[in-house]
Scaffold this active site. Structure first.
Site, short mmCIF file in Angstrom:
data_model
loop_
_atom_site.label_atom_id
_atom_site.label_comp_id
_atom_site.label_asym_id
_atom_site.label_seq_id
_atom_site.Cartn_x
_atom_site.Cartn_y
_atom_site.Cartn_z
N HIS A 1 0.83 -1.21 0.00
CA HIS A 1 0.00 0.00 0.00
C HIS A 1 0.86 1.25 0.00
O HIS A 1 0.63 2.19 -0.79
CB HIS A 1 -0.92 -0.03 1.22
CG HIS A 1 -1.62 1.27 1.48
ND1 HIS A 1 -2.85 1.58 0.95
CD2 HIS A 1 -1.26 2.36 2.22
CE1 HIS A 1 -3.22 2.78 1.34
NE2 HIS A 1 -2.27 3.27 2.12
N GLU A 2 1.87 1.30 0.88
CA GLU A 2 2.71 2.50 0.96
C GLU A 2 3.58 2.66 -0.29
O GLU A 2 3.79 3.79 -0.76
CB GLU A 2 3.60 2.42 2.21
CG GLU A 2 2.84 2.34 3.52
CD GLU A 2 1.93 3.55 3.74
OE1 GLU A 2 2.19 4.62 3.16
OE2 GLU A 2 0.94 3.42 4.50
N HIS B 1 1.57 4.26 -3.08
CA HIS B 1 1.50 5.73 -3.01
C HIS B 1 2.67 6.36 -3.76
O HIS B 1 2.49 7.33 -4.52
CB HIS B 1 1.53 6.18 -1.55
CG HIS B 1 0.20 6.17 -0.88
ND1 HIS B 1 -0.92 6.82 -1.38
CD2 HIS B 1 -0.22 5.58 0.29
CE1 HIS B 1 -1.94 6.65 -0.57
NE2 HIS B 1 -1.55 5.89 0.44
N GLU C 1 -6.26 7.08 -1.07
CA GLU C 1 -6.04 5.96 -0.17
C GLU C 1 -6.70 4.69 -0.70
O GLU C 1 -6.13 3.60 -0.64
CB GLU C 1 -6.57 6.29 1.23
CG GLU C 1 -5.75 7.30 2.00
CD GLU C 1 -4.39 6.79 2.36
OE1 GLU C 1 -4.24 5.56 2.57
OE2 GLU C 1 -3.44 7.60 2.44
#
Length: 474
Positions: free
Chosen positions: A269-270, A273, A334
């Site tokens: 997920h990070e 980004h 997100e």
């Protein structure tokens, strides 16, 4: 962005870097100007008075090189400061952002005072002048809006993987340069909290990040990023990845995840980004909104009869902008990072079914701690419950992707069912003290339904799935 700006402003290394950069650029400009008009030669001066024809020397002067390392015409050595990079455009915008608001307030207040001081007949004349020329003024306003829209259309871009159309005023390259400055600030802030590279917790995160990178080589731009891991000793449940590949993982997050699969999903997920350029995208939107808000802020201070009403209008304008534009857009990014991060984890052969379990754990922990529940429309992140629902919808597609990557078969026991049964067992003992109940939640899912270790198999996760991630060193 405001938090980032505050961190940079509090960092001494950042200001010294900024000062050195401005000094070397002023020297470079002065040097280039003198070479245009001076023909005499002086060994004691900073710049050569002979016109410079060597493009390498010009490049060295404009960028700054170590003292005595550049040789110009006639054997002259140019003594310059150490190498300094130009300030990234987003950083300049952040530094000028408060000045823009102050300028708008002063301008609006000046217009109001000027209008109040006008005699009644002058005001009437101005109103009649504006009415007679209303079509010309409307045409100018319309033409200005068309030009602005055309400029914005030239900065449209498609997001990798999802193909979503977005606005990018600042390029990802500019934000990579800004990330270098930001990472230096974070390194100084966490200097005393970074755990050594030999620590098992650091090695776990390092190996998972490299495994994600290796298994997703086909992702646009992932091979161009040099991933560097930093683990911070802090109880904060947080992790983030800067656009230049600097990974910051807090030990509180390592203690919150139940197994290697959840850690892989969080890191995916990070990393999503950073790979999707969400920081540049969000700053672009904020930049456009700030430019529009300057006009609105000027109008508020010009129209409101008193400063107190203008301050109230300014506060309302800021809150409405945050609630209507910034926070919903942040939640949208997100959700996109959840989607792409789950795909990265699936290609890394993680058990993607563990994704919803992590957010269910977080929701129960918040309830047991008594943390206040913030409505989603007031938050920059989706609620835990909505995240669980979204991941549940994405899991079938992620499982197909995982299977197509020739990953080992998943265990028959679904971690979601295991967690659900243990929650039911916890509810039966809900009358116990909160401390004991919290320990039980932390121990949920401690028997990960993961993969067995197989170091010689590149499709396996890099760490034994039978071991917990939040290891401690005696």
């Amino acid at each position: 962005m405001s938090v980032l700006c505050l961190r940079l402003c509090r960092n001494r290394g950042f200001w010294s870097h900024l000062t050195r950069t401005l000094q070397i650029h002023s020297q470079s400009i002065r040097c280039l100007e003198e070479t245009k008009f001076q023909t005499s030669f002086s060994k004691n001066s900073f710049c050569s008075k002979t016109p410079i024809r060597d493009h390498k020397v010009l490049s060295a002067i404009s960028h700054g090189v170590p003292p005595g390392s550049v040789q110009g015409p006639f054997g002259l050595r140019f003594h310059t400061s150490s190498h300094n990079r130009a300030l990234p455009a987003p950083l300049i915008w952040m530094l000028l952002k408060p000045l823009q608001k102050i300028t708008a307030i002063i301008l609006g207040r000046s217009i109001r005072k000027w209008w109040v001081a006008l005699p009644d007949n002058r005001r009437q004349l101005l109103r009649e002048w504006a009415w007679h020329r209303r079509w010309q003024l409307s045409a100018v306003t319309g033409a200005t809006l068309v030009i602005i829209v055309l400029l914005l259309l030239t900065h449209l871009d498609d997001t990798p993987v999802t193909g979503r159309t977005r606005l990018l005023v600042f390029s990802k390259e500019n934000f990579t340069k800004l990330a270098e400055v930001t990472s230096e600030a974070y390194m100084q802030e966490f200097e005393q909290l970074l755990i050594p590279a030999k620590d098992p917790r650091h090695q776990v995160v390092e190996r998972v990040v490299q495994h994600l990178s290796q298994r997703n080589k086909d992702f646009p731009g992932i091979a161009d990023v040099s991933w560097t891991v930093h683990v911070v000793q802090s109880p904060e449940i947080n992790a983030f990845v800067l656009p230049n590949g600097k990974v910051f993982m807090f030990t509180g997050m390592l203690e919150a995840v139940a197994d290697i699969h959840q850690l892989t999903i969080i890191l995916g997920h990070e990393m999503a980004h950073a790979l999707l350029g969400h920081s540049a995208e969000q700053a672009s939107l904020s930049h456009i909104l700030d430019l529009l808000s300057i006009l609105l802020l000027t109008a508020i201070w010009a129209v409101c009869p008193r400063d107190s009403l203008a301050l109230l209008g300014q506060w309302a304008q800021g809150r409405l902008t945050e609630l209507i534009f910034n926070r919903p857009y942040s939640r949208k990014l997100e959700a996109e990072a959840d989607q792409v991060g789950l795909q990265l984890a699936a290609k890394a052969c993680a058990d993607v079914r563990s994704g919803p379990v992590f957010w269910q754990q977080m929701e129960i922990q918040d309830q047991l701690r008594g943390d206040p529940t913030v409505p989603e429309w007031l938050s920059t992140h989706p609620s835990h419950r909505n995240r669980v629902s979204q991941l549940e919808r994405l899991i079938p597609q992620a499982l197909e992707l995982r299977e197509s990557c020739v990953c080992p078969a998943l265990p028959a026991a679904d971690p979601r069912l295991i967690f659900s049964k243990r929650v039911q067992a916890l509810l039966e003992t809900s009358k116990e003290p909160k401390g004991e109940g919290l320990q039980k939640v932390m121990s949920l899912h401690q028997e990960p339904a993961g993969l067995s270790a197989a170091p010689n198999n590149p499709n396996m996760l890099p760490v034994e799935a039978s071991k917990r991630v939040n290891v401690t060193v005696e």
